[in-house]
Design a protein around this motif. Structure first.
Motif, mmCIF file in Angstrom:
data_model
loop_
_atom_site.group_PDB
_atom_site.id
_atom_site.type_symbol
_atom_site.label_atom_id
_atom_site.label_comp_id
_atom_site.label_asym_id
_atom_site.label_seq_id
_atom_site.Cartn_x
_atom_site.Cartn_y
_atom_site.Cartn_z
ATOM 1 N N SER A 44 -2.217 4.000 -8.871
ATOM 2 C CA SER A 44 -1.563 3.999 -7.393
ATOM 3 C C SER A 44 -2.179 5.049 -6.644
ATOM 4 C CB SER A 44 -0.111 4.563 -7.663
ATOM 5 O OG SER A 44 0.485 3.492 -8.243
ATOM 6 N N SER A 72 -5.653 4.980 -3.913
ATOM 7 C CA SER A 72 -6.925 4.574 -3.555
ATOM 8 C C SER A 72 -8.043 5.499 -3.553
ATOM 9 C CB SER A 72 -6.879 3.984 -2.221
ATOM 10 O OG SER A 72 -5.914 4.075 -1.669
ATOM 11 N N THR A 87 0.238 -0.420 2.537
ATOM 12 C CA THR A 87 1.403 0.702 2.734
ATOM 13 C C THR A 87 2.052 0.418 4.122
ATOM 14 O OG1 THR A 87 -0.283 2.245 1.686
ATOM 15 C CG2 THR A 87 1.537 3.310 3.216
ATOM 16 N N GLY A 119 3.041 6.783 0.757
ATOM 17 C CA GLY A 119 3.705 5.585 1.893
ATOM 18 C C GLY A 119 5.048 6.014 2.272
ATOM 19 N N ASP A 130 4.065 0.643 -5.139
ATOM 20 C CA ASP A 130 3.147 1.299 -4.853
ATOM 21 C C ASP A 130 2.287 1.223 -5.343
ATOM 22 O OD1 ASP A 130 1.428 3.439 -3.947
ATOM 23 O OD2 ASP A 130 2.635 5.175 -4.871
ATOM 24 N N ARG A 164 0.716 -2.018 -3.464
ATOM 25 C CA ARG A 164 0.183 -1.826 -2.140
ATOM 26 C C ARG A 164 -1.128 -1.222 -2.208
ATOM 27 N NH1 ARG A 164 5.353 1.867 -1.694
ATOM 28 N NH2 ARG A 164 4.533 3.884 -1.600
ATOM 29 N N ASN A 196 -4.479 -2.184 -0.497
ATOM 30 C CA ASN A 196 -5.354 -1.058 0.146
ATOM 31 C C ASN A 196 -6.771 -1.187 -0.195
ATOM 32 O OD1 ASN A 196 -2.920 -0.389 1.556
ATOM 33 N ND2 ASN A 196 -2.659 1.580 0.233
HETATM 34 N N1 ASP Z 1 -0.711 4.975 -2.984
HETATM 35 C C1 ASP Z 1 -1.027 4.168 -1.799
HETATM 36 C C2 ASP Z 1 -2.746 4.669 -1.822
HETATM 37 O O1 ASP Z 1 -3.330 5.391 -2.545
HETATM 38 C C3 ASP Z 1 -0.552 5.143 -0.912
HETATM 39 C C4 ASP Z 1 0.856 4.560 -0.521
HETATM 40 O O2 ASP Z 1 1.116 3.579 -0.300
HETATM 41 O O3 ASP Z 1 1.839 5.493 -1.192
HETATM 42 O O4 ASP Z 1 -3.405 3.681 -1.260
#
Ligand code: ASP
Length: 454
Positions: free
Chosen positions: A290, A292, A329, A374, A408, A411, A415
């Motif tokens: 979770s 990036s 996100t 997010g 999360d 997403r 990302n």
């Molecule tokens: N966890 C996501 C990321 O690291 C950010 C989020 O949407 O909370 O890309």
């Protein structure tokens, strides 16, 4: 290397990671009902996953520094760099707007928040309204809001480079310094710059090898991470009440992946399934961690070595993307904001939905690339709409909190896929998309005694 090792077909790492994930989920489910099972996983298994994530974070900054300096110092023509910067930012903004629009369309068509039983709302509010995790998110959101309009520019320029290098949250400051440094290197006589260039060349190769070595432990680490996510997840009965909302987000994220694949097929002119296959280890890691930011070293490795994007593009576009481009996100924020309004009976006009597009876009740039970021920015989106009082925002977050972690994970996968897609498009447009030069995770390990190649 023995002849047997060359003839034996290797079991691909992404399949091993997938097996690790599934085994972790099953183990977590099995341990759920065993007394002391959760503690066993949290005390004895989760730390393995934490060490793995720390190892990835450990090499993120050195990797950005080495590869970006190498990338810039290899540039023949500095104007290409300007073009690359402009195109990346435009594509990042463009894909994020598409993501938000997909989210808004889905949530306005499906309307998952309408008709949610009052007792479900009450139950969620009772369970989560005073939750300390939610209060922390409010505190973080407050500190984000108190900054001035140009503070993001000021924040990009570090006053102490060692401090910037010492904090993984300062990725943009590091990128700023490294670009400045790289450009200055291009402007001094070549023979003077050569020792530095050779140094960073070597450093870059060593760090990429470190990524390979860390990834060899990925199947075990994802087992640990998935098992701990499962045992710390919420009561399934609560999750059922949120199924409509969760499926709306998942459907939107799926459409976003389809959109990327269309871009890869039509604009980059590569087979979308080949793209997915090459990127799979990074996507699986994004899903399990979770984050990036933690996935960045692997994303860079895959995009450069397996998708053929040249270093000067990958080393700039991907770290910038990990920081400012979060399509998954912002899609989630759009769905969540409208879902909360639907559930609480707040009417959102067309203008309000436009505000969502703008603020979710800004939030995508401002969100940290870490788990749960997010949701912090969602508070800012809800406040910007101006139709929710503070108590309603509390209730709103309490409503969606139970499913935040699985969403999360998804997403974050989107990302990372978005960053990789944009890096391919930028590379293609600059003639910097070459043939992949695949290096295996376990290349050269046999030099350390023992044939590790199977
Ligand atoms: N966890 C996501 C990321 O690291 C950010 C989020 O949407 O909370 O890309």
């Amino acid at each position: 290397m023995t002849s047997s090792s060359t003839t034996k077909k290797k079991f691909p790492l992404h399949l091993k990671i997938l097996i690790g994930m599934v085994a972790g989920i099953l183990f977590g489910i099995g341990m759920w009902s065993v007394s002391g099972g959760k503690d066993l996983i949290m005390d004895w298994i989760k730390p393995l996953g934490t060490i793995f994530v720390n190892l990835l974070k450990l090499i993120a900054i050195p990797l950005i520094v080495a590869s970006l300096i190498k990338g810039i110092s290899d540039l023949k023509d500095i104007s290409k760099f300007r073009k690359m910067g402009g195109r990346s930012i435009l594509l990042y903004i463009g894909t994020t707007i598409v993501a938000i629009c997909i989210g808004l369309l889905m949530v306005n068509i499906i309307r998952p928040g309408e008709g949610m039983p009052q007792e479900t709302i009450q139950k969620m509010t009772d369970t989560y309204a005073g939750n300390s995790n939610i209060s922390e998110k409010f505190a973080e959101a407050d500190s984000q809001i108190s900054s001035g309009p140009l503070d993001f520019l000021v924040d990009m320029v570090p006053s102490n480079v060692f401090q910037a290098l010492g904090d993984n949250g300062n990725m943009l400051q590091v990128i700023f310094f490294v670009i400045f440094f790289g450009i200055a290197m291009l402007l001094i006589p070549e023979e003077k710059a050569k020792p530095l260039k050779d140094f960073f060349d070597g450093l870059n190769d060593v760090i990429l090898k470190m990524v390979d070595l860390i990834m060899l432990s990925a199947p075990y680490a994802v087992f640990a991470l998935m098992a701990s996510v499962v045992v710390s997840s919420e009561d399934p009965a609560i999750l059922v009440g949120l199924l409509g909302y969760a499926l709306t987000v998942v459907g939107g994220l799926f459409l976003m992946i389809v959109f990327y694949l269309i871009l890869v097929g039509l604009v980059v002119k590569k087979n979308p399934f080949w793209f997915l296959k090459q990127l799979a280890p990074a996507q699986l890691l994004a899903f399990t961690t979770s984050s990036s930011a933690a996935t960045l070293p692997v994303t860079m490795e895959r995009v450069e070595e397996h998708l053929g994007v040249e270093k000067e593009v990958a080393s700039f576009v991907l770290p910038v993307g990990a920081t400012i481009n979060m399509d998954g996100t912002s899609l989630y924020q759009a769905v969540a904001a409208v879902f909360i309004a639907q559930t609480l009976g707040v009417d959102l006009t067309f203008g309000d939905q436009m505000i969502i597009i703008l603020t979710a876009l800004m939030a995508s740039i401002g969100s940290a690339a870490v788990p749960g970021a997010g949701m912090v920015m969602l508070i800012i989106v809800l406040q910007a709409i101006g139709k929710f009082d503070p108590v309603q925002i509390q209730i709103g977050l309490a409503l969606i909190f139970a499913v935040d972690r699985p969403l999360d994970m998804l997403r974050t996968t989107v990302n990372v896929t978005g960053d990789a897609t944009v890096s391919m498009m930028v590379a293609k447009s600059l003639g910097k998309l070459g043939d992949p030069h695949v290096q295996e995770w376990d290349d050269h390990l046999e030099n350390f005694g023992g044939d590790q190649k199977h």
